[in-house]
Design a protein around this motif. Structure first.
Motif, PDB file in Angstrom:
ATOM      1  N   PHE A  74      56.483  77.055  38.144  1.00  0.00           N
ATOM      2  CA  PHE A  74      57.129  75.794  38.519  1.00  0.00           C
ATOM      3  C   PHE A  74      58.254  75.458  37.546  1.00  0.00           C
ATOM      4  CE2 PHE A  74      57.432  71.209  37.707  1.00  0.00           C
ATOM      5  CZ  PHE A  74      57.888  70.781  38.939  1.00  0.00           C
ATOM      6  N   THR A  75      59.421  75.012  38.114  1.00  0.00           N
ATOM      7  CA  THR A  75      60.541  74.510  37.325  1.00  0.00           C
ATOM      8  C   THR A  75      61.074  73.255  38.000  1.00  0.00           C
ATOM      9  OG1 THR A  75      62.146  75.883  38.525  1.00  0.00           O
ATOM     10  CG2 THR A  75      61.201  76.802  36.498  1.00  0.00           C
ATOM     11  N   VAL A  76      61.397  72.289  37.168  1.00  0.00           N
ATOM     12  CA  VAL A  76      61.935  71.038  37.710  1.00  0.00           C
ATOM     13  C   VAL A  76      63.274  71.287  38.384  1.00  0.00           C
ATOM     14  CG1 VAL A  76      62.714  68.709  37.121  1.00  0.00           C
ATOM     15  CG2 VAL A  76      60.711  69.676  35.985  1.00  0.00           C
ATOM     16  N   SER A  77      64.116  72.132  37.795  1.00  0.00           N
ATOM     17  CA  SER A  77      65.439  72.400  38.376  1.00  0.00           C
ATOM     18  C   SER A  77      65.318  73.035  39.753  1.00  0.00           C
ATOM     19  CB  SER A  77      66.231  73.317  37.442  1.00  0.00           C
ATOM     20  OG  SER A  77      65.551  74.555  37.259  1.00  0.00           O
ATOM     21  N   ALA A 110      60.364  70.782  49.793  1.00  0.00           N
ATOM     22  CA  ALA A 110      59.717  70.591  48.498  1.00  0.00           C
ATOM     23  C   ALA A 110      58.410  71.366  48.364  1.00  0.00           C
ATOM     24  CB  ALA A 110      59.465  69.095  48.272  1.00  0.00           C
ATOM     25  N   TRP A 111      57.690  71.560  49.467  1.00  0.00           N
ATOM     26  CA  TRP A 111      56.348  72.128  49.373  1.00  0.00           C
ATOM     27  C   TRP A 111      56.291  73.484  48.657  1.00  0.00           C
ATOM     28  CZ3 TRP A 111      51.489  70.694  49.708  1.00  0.00           C
ATOM     29  CH2 TRP A 111      50.506  71.678  49.824  1.00  0.00           C
ATOM     30  N   HIS A 161      66.137  72.136  45.615  1.00  0.00           N
ATOM     31  CA  HIS A 161      65.751  72.299  47.011  1.00  0.00           C
ATOM     32  C   HIS A 161      65.571  70.969  47.741  1.00  0.00           C
ATOM     33  CE1 HIS A 161      64.948  76.451  45.731  1.00  0.00           C
ATOM     34  NE2 HIS A 161      64.977  76.760  47.011  1.00  0.00           N
ATOM     35  N   ILE A 162      65.292  69.887  47.013  1.00  0.00           N
ATOM     36  CA  ILE A 162      65.150  68.589  47.690  1.00  0.00           C
ATOM     37  C   ILE A 162      66.444  67.791  47.646  1.00  0.00           C
ATOM     38  CG2 ILE A 162      62.705  68.529  47.110  1.00  0.00           C
ATOM     39  CD1 ILE A 162      63.355  66.406  45.000  1.00  0.00           C
ATOM     40  N   LEU A 163      67.509  68.361  47.072  1.00  0.00           N
ATOM     41  CA  LEU A 163      68.765  67.625  46.960  1.00  0.00           C
ATOM     42  C   LEU A 163      69.330  67.270  48.333  1.00  0.00           C
ATOM     43  CD1 LEU A 163      70.990  66.524  45.110  1.00  0.00           C
ATOM     44  CD2 LEU A 163      72.080  68.773  45.200  1.00  0.00           C
TER      45      LEU A 163
END
Length: 303
Positions: free
Chosen positions: A207-210, A196-197, A215-217
């Motif tokens: 920055f994008t939420v998607s 996430a970092w 990446h944290i999925l």
């Protein structure tokens, strides 16, 4: 020598006379052709009609017999066989031994699916961890190559812990060590943080939420599997398949304290009971009497 006198030609009267004598001769020689009769005067027509009447009486008598209607046709026999088979399968499914076998097969299937999902989730996060660990190193440089090994050795260590807890849970001996729990969460937190970092607001240029979710999925799925697996295994271990119908090899003189204590440990591991439950909580959780609950409590304290 005197010549023979010529034979006179027959006259029509002579021809007619000869034909008449020939007819009389044939009539005298031919047998009498009367209609065949029996001694009582019954003719062939009477015999035929008598046979038809007798056949009609027999048919009328046989039609009153329902025996042919009681016979099963091939279609009825096939349907009856299927119905008996379904009834036997239903009866077998209610047998405690069969229910235990079905539960064990389903537990193994879910365990394999959970471990495969955990492995894929950790493999998904490998690329994110590599980008974090490489820190912008040139491609194919030693730092860039070694960064690919960060996630695999962390994942293998985590799989060792999770696999051991899962295996012992299937054997009714769950591992309730707080140290192993902290190790699991440490590895998962490191994996989640490294993924996430680089994509957090203020760190990434755009920055994008998607991008963050993508990446944290993997780490999120790994956390879900590690959290849910002990609870699922504890639920399977606590299943009550009903009274045994097979042979018993030892006398059942009272409640099996060891088995109840094992179930209580599974409930403690899943969080349904506190680490040191009292007798009343054990009684409500296991559905046993107070004396049995006290014995289970003492067994937990001794272990």
């Amino acid at each position: 020598m005197t010549a023979a006198a010529p034979t006179p030609e027959p006259r029509p009267e002579d021809i007619e006379r000869g034909l008449a004598e020939l007819e009389r001769h044939l009539a005298a020689q031919a047998p009498a052709t009367e209609q065949p009769r029996e001694a009582d005067g019954v003719t062939k027509r009477v015999r035929r009609l008598r046979a038809e009447v007798a056949e009609a009486h027999l048919l009328a008598k046989l039609q009153d017999d329902d025996a042919p209607l009681l016979l099963d046709t091939p279609k009825v026999r096939k349907r009856r066989k299927a119905a008996y088979e379904a009834a036997r399968l239903h009866e077998l499914a209610q047998d405690p031994i069969m229910r235990a076998w079905q539960a064990d097969r389903m537990r193994r299937l879910l365990l394999v699916a959970a471990m495969v999902s955990l492995t894929l989730a950790l493999g998904w996060s490998t690329a994110g961890v590599q980008g974090f660990a490489a820190e912008g190193a040139p491609q194919w440089s030693p730092a860039w190559i070694f960064a690919w090994f960060v996630e695999p050795f962390m994942s293998l260590a985590l799989l060792v812990v999770v696999g051991a807890r899962a295996y012992m849970g299937t054997r009714g001996q769950p591992i309730t060590s707080k140290t192993l729990t902290r190790i699991e969460w440490l590895f998962l937190a490191l994996t989640l943080g490294m993924n996430a970092w680089p994509h957090l607001p203020g760190v990434v240029d755009e920055f994008t939420v998607s991008g963050l979710v993508l990446h944290i999925l993997g780490p999120v799925v790994a956390v879900a599997v590690v959290t849910a697996l002990p609870i699922i295994l504890a639920a399977f271990a606590g299943l009550d398949h009903g009274p045994r119908t097979g042979p018993s090899y030892r006398a059942n003189t009272g409640p099996d304290i060891d088995a109840l204590a094992a179930r209580a440990r599974l409930l403690i591991a899943s969080g349904e009971l506190p680490p040191t439950p009292g007798a009343d909580k054990i009684r409500r959780a296991l559905g046993c009497g107070m004396d049995t609950a006290r014995a289970v409590r003492d067994a937990l304290h001794e272990s």
